[in-house]
Design an enzyme around this catalytic site. Structure first.
Site, PDB file in Angstrom:
ATOM      1  N   ASP A  53      -3.008  28.933  -7.926  1.00  0.00           N
ATOM      2  CA  ASP A  53      -4.111  29.260  -8.910  1.00  0.00           C
ATOM      3  C   ASP A  53      -4.052  27.683  -9.821  1.00  0.00           C
ATOM      4  O   ASP A  53      -4.661  27.794 -10.895  1.00  0.00           O
ATOM      5  CB  ASP A  53      -3.726  30.298 -10.103  1.00  0.00           C
ATOM      6  CG  ASP A  53      -2.611  30.173 -10.568  1.00  0.00           C
ATOM      7  OD1 ASP A  53      -1.551  29.298 -10.236  1.00  0.00           O
ATOM      8  OD2 ASP A  53      -2.234  31.038 -11.782  1.00  0.00           O
ATOM      9  N   HIS A 243      -4.352   3.155   5.969  1.00  0.00           N
ATOM     10  CA  HIS A 243      -4.544   4.085   4.885  1.00  0.00           C
ATOM     11  C   HIS A 243      -3.162   4.644   4.743  1.00  0.00           C
ATOM     12  O   HIS A 243      -2.970   5.927   4.163  1.00  0.00           O
ATOM     13  CB  HIS A 243      -5.582   5.095   5.245  1.00  0.00           C
ATOM     14  CG  HIS A 243      -7.015   4.623   5.182  1.00  0.00           C
ATOM     15  ND1 HIS A 243      -8.325   5.276   5.480  1.00  0.00           N
ATOM     16  CD2 HIS A 243      -7.458   3.412   4.701  1.00  0.00           C
ATOM     17  CE1 HIS A 243      -9.204   4.506   5.269  1.00  0.00           C
ATOM     18  NE2 HIS A 243      -8.858   3.479   4.777  1.00  0.00           N
ATOM     19  N   ASP A 260      -2.557  -1.600  -2.107  1.00  0.00           N
ATOM     20  CA  ASP A 260      -4.084  -1.682  -2.090  1.00  0.00           C
ATOM     21  C   ASP A 260      -4.329  -0.650  -3.429  1.00  0.00           C
ATOM     22  O   ASP A 260      -4.065   0.571  -3.153  1.00  0.00           O
ATOM     23  CB  ASP A 260      -4.479  -0.965  -0.883  1.00  0.00           C
ATOM     24  CG  ASP A 260      -6.152  -1.156  -0.624  1.00  0.00           C
ATOM     25  OD1 ASP A 260      -6.680  -1.086  -1.914  1.00  0.00           O
ATOM     26  OD2 ASP A 260      -6.750  -1.038   0.086  1.00  0.00           O
ATOM     27  N   ASP A 271     -10.892  -2.247  -7.031  1.00  0.00           N
ATOM     28  CA  ASP A 271     -10.325  -2.146  -5.507  1.00  0.00           C
ATOM     29  C   ASP A 271      -9.633  -3.591  -5.275  1.00  0.00           C
ATOM     30  O   ASP A 271     -10.449  -4.382  -4.786  1.00  0.00           O
ATOM     31  CB  ASP A 271     -11.355  -1.718  -4.643  1.00  0.00           C
ATOM     32  CG  ASP A 271     -10.841  -1.419  -3.250  1.00  0.00           C
ATOM     33  OD1 ASP A 271      -9.845  -1.524  -2.985  1.00  0.00           O
ATOM     34  OD2 ASP A 271     -11.760  -1.004  -2.363  1.00  0.00           O
ATOM     35  N   HIS A 353     -10.882  -3.499  10.676  1.00  0.00           N
ATOM     36  CA  HIS A 353     -11.777  -2.701   9.754  1.00  0.00           C
ATOM     37  C   HIS A 353     -13.108  -3.685   9.134  1.00  0.00           C
ATOM     38  O   HIS A 353     -12.945  -4.779   9.831  1.00  0.00           O
ATOM     39  CB  HIS A 353     -11.092  -2.106   8.549  1.00  0.00           C
ATOM     40  CG  HIS A 353     -10.199  -3.132   7.831  1.00  0.00           C
ATOM     41  ND1 HIS A 353     -10.772  -4.304   6.806  1.00  0.00           N
ATOM     42  CD2 HIS A 353      -8.810  -3.466   7.723  1.00  0.00           C
ATOM     43  CE1 HIS A 353      -9.800  -4.871   6.507  1.00  0.00           C
ATOM     44  NE2 HIS A 353      -8.503  -4.666   7.053  1.00  0.00           N
ATOM     45  N   HIS A 357     -17.072  -3.384   1.207  1.00  0.00           N
ATOM     46  CA  HIS A 357     -18.129  -2.457   1.067  1.00  0.00           C
ATOM     47  C   HIS A 357     -18.648  -2.453  -0.426  1.00  0.00           C
ATOM     48  O   HIS A 357     -18.030  -3.074  -1.129  1.00  0.00           O
ATOM     49  CB  HIS A 357     -17.350  -1.020   1.037  1.00  0.00           C
ATOM     50  CG  HIS A 357     -15.783  -0.823   0.240  1.00  0.00           C
ATOM     51  ND1 HIS A 357     -15.881  -0.774  -0.989  1.00  0.00           N
ATOM     52  CD2 HIS A 357     -14.556  -1.225   0.656  1.00  0.00           C
ATOM     53  CE1 HIS A 357     -14.681  -0.776  -1.238  1.00  0.00           C
ATOM     54  NE2 HIS A 357     -13.992  -0.885  -0.397  1.00  0.00           N
ATOM     55  N   HIS A 364     -16.077   3.400  -2.473  1.00  0.00           N
ATOM     56  CA  HIS A 364     -16.928   3.089  -1.344  1.00  0.00           C
ATOM     57  C   HIS A 364     -18.289   3.578  -1.850  1.00  0.00           C
ATOM     58  O   HIS A 364     -18.723   4.871  -1.528  1.00  0.00           O
ATOM     59  CB  HIS A 364     -16.617   3.845   0.041  1.00  0.00           C
ATOM     60  CG  HIS A 364     -15.194   3.393   0.604  1.00  0.00           C
ATOM     61  ND1 HIS A 364     -14.419   4.083   1.441  1.00  0.00           N
ATOM     62  CD2 HIS A 364     -14.564   2.223   0.157  1.00  0.00           C
ATOM     63  CE1 HIS A 364     -13.097   3.361   1.474  1.00  0.00           C
ATOM     64  NE2 HIS A 364     -13.138   2.295   1.097  1.00  0.00           N
ATOM     65  N   GLU A 389     -12.369  -8.076   1.934  1.00  0.00           N
ATOM     66  CA  GLU A 389     -11.106  -7.717   2.262  1.00  0.00           C
ATOM     67  C   GLU A 389     -10.561  -7.737   3.769  1.00  0.00           C
ATOM     68  O   GLU A 389     -10.304  -7.117   4.162  1.00  0.00           O
ATOM     69  CB  GLU A 389     -10.672  -6.215   1.648  1.00  0.00           C
ATOM     70  CG  GLU A 389     -11.952  -5.348   1.843  1.00  0.00           C
ATOM     71  CD  GLU A 389     -11.429  -3.752   1.781  1.00  0.00           C
ATOM     72  OE1 GLU A 389     -10.412  -3.248   1.858  1.00  0.00           O
ATOM     73  OE2 GLU A 389     -12.390  -3.225   1.166  1.00  0.00           O
ATOM     74  N   TYR A 393      -3.048  -7.349  11.130  1.00  0.00           N
ATOM     75  CA  TYR A 393      -2.088  -6.417  10.958  1.00  0.00           C
ATOM     76  C   TYR A 393      -1.400  -6.492  12.597  1.00  0.00           C
ATOM     77  O   TYR A 393      -2.130  -6.478  13.469  1.00  0.00           O
ATOM     78  CB  TYR A 393      -2.804  -5.147  10.922  1.00  0.00           C
ATOM     79  CG  TYR A 393      -3.739  -4.965   9.725  1.00  0.00           C
ATOM     80  CD1 TYR A 393      -3.034  -4.648   8.548  1.00  0.00           C
ATOM     81  CD2 TYR A 393      -4.857  -5.058   9.727  1.00  0.00           C
ATOM     82  CE1 TYR A 393      -3.869  -4.637   7.438  1.00  0.00           C
ATOM     83  CE2 TYR A 393      -5.736  -5.187   8.797  1.00  0.00           C
ATOM     84  CZ  TYR A 393      -5.067  -5.000   7.482  1.00  0.00           C
ATOM     85  OH  TYR A 393      -6.092  -5.067   6.354  1.00  0.00           O
ATOM     86  N   ARG A 413      -3.461  -8.095   3.960  1.00  0.00           N
ATOM     87  CA  ARG A 413      -4.929  -7.964   3.343  1.00  0.00           C
ATOM     88  C   ARG A 413      -5.018  -8.657   1.999  1.00  0.00           C
ATOM     89  O   ARG A 413      -4.186  -8.242   1.157  1.00  0.00           O
ATOM     90  CB  ARG A 413      -5.228  -6.441   3.398  1.00  0.00           C
ATOM     91  CG  ARG A 413      -6.744  -6.187   3.179  1.00  0.00           C
ATOM     92  CD  ARG A 413      -7.289  -4.859   3.373  1.00  0.00           C
ATOM     93  NE  ARG A 413      -6.668  -3.671   2.608  1.00  0.00           N
ATOM     94  CZ  ARG A 413      -5.912  -2.983   3.356  1.00  0.00           C
ATOM     95  NH1 ARG A 413      -5.364  -2.999   4.587  1.00  0.00           N
ATOM     96  NH2 ARG A 413      -5.129  -1.845   2.853  1.00  0.00           N
ATOM     97  N   GLU A 415      -7.796  -8.376  -1.138  1.00  0.00           N
ATOM     98  CA  GLU A 415      -8.958  -7.823  -1.377  1.00  0.00           C
ATOM     99  C   GLU A 415      -9.356  -8.419  -2.888  1.00  0.00           C
ATOM    100  O   GLU A 415      -8.647  -7.943  -3.649  1.00  0.00           O
ATOM    101  CB  GLU A 415      -9.051  -6.500  -1.242  1.00  0.00           C
ATOM    102  CG  GLU A 415     -10.249  -5.745  -1.633  1.00  0.00           C
ATOM    103  CD  GLU A 415     -10.283  -4.064  -1.391  1.00  0.00           C
ATOM    104  OE1 GLU A 415      -9.013  -3.800  -1.537  1.00  0.00           O
ATOM    105  OE2 GLU A 415     -11.094  -3.355  -1.414  1.00  0.00           O
TER     106      GLU A 415
END
Ligand SMILES: [Mn+2]
Length: 446
Positions: A53, A243, A260, A271, A353, A357, A364, A389, A393, A413, A415
Site C-alpha cells: 500500500d 544505464h 551521470d 543532466d 548512443h 537530447h 529527455h 554527451e 566504452y 562520457r 556531458e
C-alpha cells in the site's frame, strides 16, 4: 565548512518559479492552436505502487505543470471556449479533513482557484458528470490517453473515435525556453555542477559507488531539489554500461568512475556526466581516451549554433571520435570505414548512443531531434537547451568485439547542458570542471 554549506555558498539565489502570467500566456498560446469548438484535457500522471500500500513518490505530469503549475494527484485541466474566451477549468480533490489527516493538505476548490492560474475549479468527485457535459457534442477533443483511466472512459464515451493528441502543439511551445525557464535551468545546472564537484572531492579508493550517489543526491535534497533521473555511478567496467544504476560496487585503485546525475528545480532538469580516476590520477590509456572524448565534446558544443540542423553536433563528435580511434590504433581501417556512410561505421562499436537530447521539464525533453525520431530534422534556435554527451566504452565484459587489454575496462562520457543563443552556445553546466588538470586536482581533495 560542510560540503552542503560549501554548495550553498557557491549557489546564487534560487530564482522565482514560473509566474502565473507566464502560465496564462502558455495557456493562450496552446488554445490559439485549436479550433474554438475544441476541448483539451490535460491530466496528471498516475500514482504507481512501490510495495503493497506504499506508492512511489509522485511526479507531476510535465504538461499539466507547464500549463497550470498544479501538482495535486487526480488533477485534471480542461480548456474550452465559452464564446468569449478560452477558459481553464481545473478538477481537484475537495477539502476533506479526515482524508487530509492521513495523506496531507489539499488546497481544495477555493484554494486552487485563489492560488493557481485557472478560471474555474470543480470537485474531482463530480468529474464524470461535469466533464461529460462539457464534452457533449464536441467533435474536437484533445487528450493524452493512458494516464487517467476515468478520463479515458469519459472521452471514449463522448467521442467514439480516437481523441486528438495535444502534444505536438505543446511540444513546439516547450522546446523553446523563456527567460524564466532558463533562469531555473541555470540554477538546476549550477546545483548539479557543484554536487558533482563535491563527489569528486569526497572520492577515495575503497569507497562505494553508493557513497558518491549519497553525496550527489544529498546535495540535491539539501537544496530542496531531487534527482531528475536515477543517478548512475559506475566504476571500472560498470562505467561501460550505459544505464548502470545499481551503484553497489566498491571503487578500486586504477579504475575510472563515471557519474551521470542531474537534479530538478521547479521541474526543470539538469543532466551532467563526469568521468574521473578513483585515485585522482589518470593512467596513460585513460588519459588518451579521456582527451579524445573531451575533444569530441568540445567539437559537439561548437556545433550548437542557431540555424544549424540538429544532427550537426552528432556529426561533429562522430568525426572526432572516428579519427581518434584510428589514431590510437583501436580501429585499423580507413576513416570512411570508421565513420560509415550514415554515421553507422565501426566507431559505433565504442560510441553506441546519440550525442545529445533536448532538456527541460523532462530530462529527455520533448521537441524531437533525438536520433531515431522519424521526423523532419529540427533546426536549432535560440532558447533551446540540449545536452552534448559523447562517450567511448571499452567493456572488458564484451564478447561482441575484440578489445586490447590496454583499453579494457575504460568507459568515459562527458556531458554538459547547452543553451542555444544568437551569439553561440552557452554551457549552463560550466561550473563543473572537465579538464584533466582540474579533475586531478579535485579528486580526493576534501
Ligand atoms: Mn543525458
Amino acid at each position: 565548512m560542510s560540503m552542503y554549506d560549501r554548495v550553498t555558498s557557491a549557489l546564487g539565489e534560487r530564482p522565482e518559479g514560473i509566474s502565473h502570467s507566464e502560465m496564462r500566456k502558455r495557456q493562450h498560446d496552446f488554445c490559439s492552436e485549436m479550433a474554438t469548438g475544441a476541448v483539451a484535457i490535460i491530466t496528471n500522471n498516475p500514482v504507481s505502487i512501490r510495495s503493497r500500500d506504499t506508492h512511489h513518490r509522485h511526479r507531476f505530469n510535465s504538461y499539466l505543470h507547464y500549463l497550470t503549475g498544479w501538482h495535486g494527484e487526480d488533477g485534471v485541466a480542461a480548456f474550452y471556449h465559452n464564446g468569449d474566451n478560452w477558459m481553464c477549468r481545473l478538477y481537484v480533490q475537495p477539502r476533506d479533513i479526515e482524508k487530509e489527516t492521513w495523506t496531507g493538505r489539499r488546497p481544495g476548490l477555493e484554494g486552487a482557484l485563489a492560488n493557481w492560474p485557472v478560471d474555474e475549479t470543480v470537485s474531482r468527485d463530480d468529474l464524470r458528470e461535469n466533464l461529460s457535459q462539457l464534452l457533449d457534442n464536441v467533435e474536437d477533443i484533445y487528450h493524452i490517453k493512458s494516464l487517467d483511466g476515468e478520463v479515458d472512459e469519459i472521452v471514449e464515451l463522448a467521442l467514439h473515435e480516437e481523441p486528438k493528441d495535444p502534444r505536438p502543439i505543446l511540444d513546439e511551445l516547450r522546446v523553446v525556453k523563456s527567460a524564466g525557464e532558463i533562469a531555473l535551468m541555470q540554477y538546476s545546472a549550477d546545483l548539479a555542477a557543484h554536487a558533482h564537484v563535491e563527489a569528486m572531492r569526497q572520492c577515495e579508493v575503497g569507497m562505494g559507488e553508493w557513497h558518491m550517489q549519497s553525496v550527489i543526491e544529498g546535495c540535491f535534497l539539501y537544496h530542496q531539489s531531487e534527482w531528475a533521473y536515477p543517478s548512475i555511478v559506475g566504476s571500472g567496467d560498470n562505467a561501460t554500461i550505459l544505464h548502470y544504476n545499481e551503484n553497489t560496487d566498491v571503487m578500486k585503485d586504477g579504475e575510472l568512475v563515471l557519474i551521470d546525475a542531474g537534479c530538478e528545480v521547479d521541474g526543470y532538469a539538469s543532466d551532467i556526466t563526469r568521468t574521473f580516476p578513483a585515485n585522482g590520477k589518470f593512467t596513460e590509456a585513460q588519459r588518451a581516451i579521456y582527451e579524445l572524448v573531451l575533444k569530441a565534446q568540445l567539437a559537439g558544443i561548437d556545433a550548437c549554433q542557431a540555424g544549424s540542423p540538429w544532427s550537426a553536433m552528432h556529426h561533429a563528435t562522430s568525426h572526432v571520435l572516428a579519427q581518434g580511434l584510428i589514431d590510437l590504433g583501436i580501429l585499423d581501417c580507413s576513416f570512411e570505414e570508421a565513420l560509415g556512410e550514415d554515421y553507422n561505421g565501426l566507431y559505433r562499436q565504442f560510441f553506441m548512443h546519440g550525442t545529445g537530447h533536448f532538456l527541460g521539464l523532462d530530462v529527455h525533453d520533448v521537441g524531437g531531434g533525438r536520433q531515431g525520431d522519424n521526423k523532419p530534422e529540427r533546426v536549432l534556435s535560440p532558447g533551446m537547451v540540449l545536452t552534448i554527451e559523447p562517450g567511448l566504452y571499452f567493456g572488458a565484459w564484451r564478447e561482441d568485439v575484440e578489445i586490447d587489454s590496454k583499453w579494457a575496462g575504460i568507459g568515459v562520457r562527458i556531458e554538459d547542458d547547452v543553451l542555444i543563443t544568437e551569439s553561440g552556445p552557452v554551457v549552463l553546466t560550466a561550473k563543473c570542471p572537465k579538464e584533466i588538470t582540474e579533475i586531478e586536482a579535485l579528486v580526493g581533495s576534501k
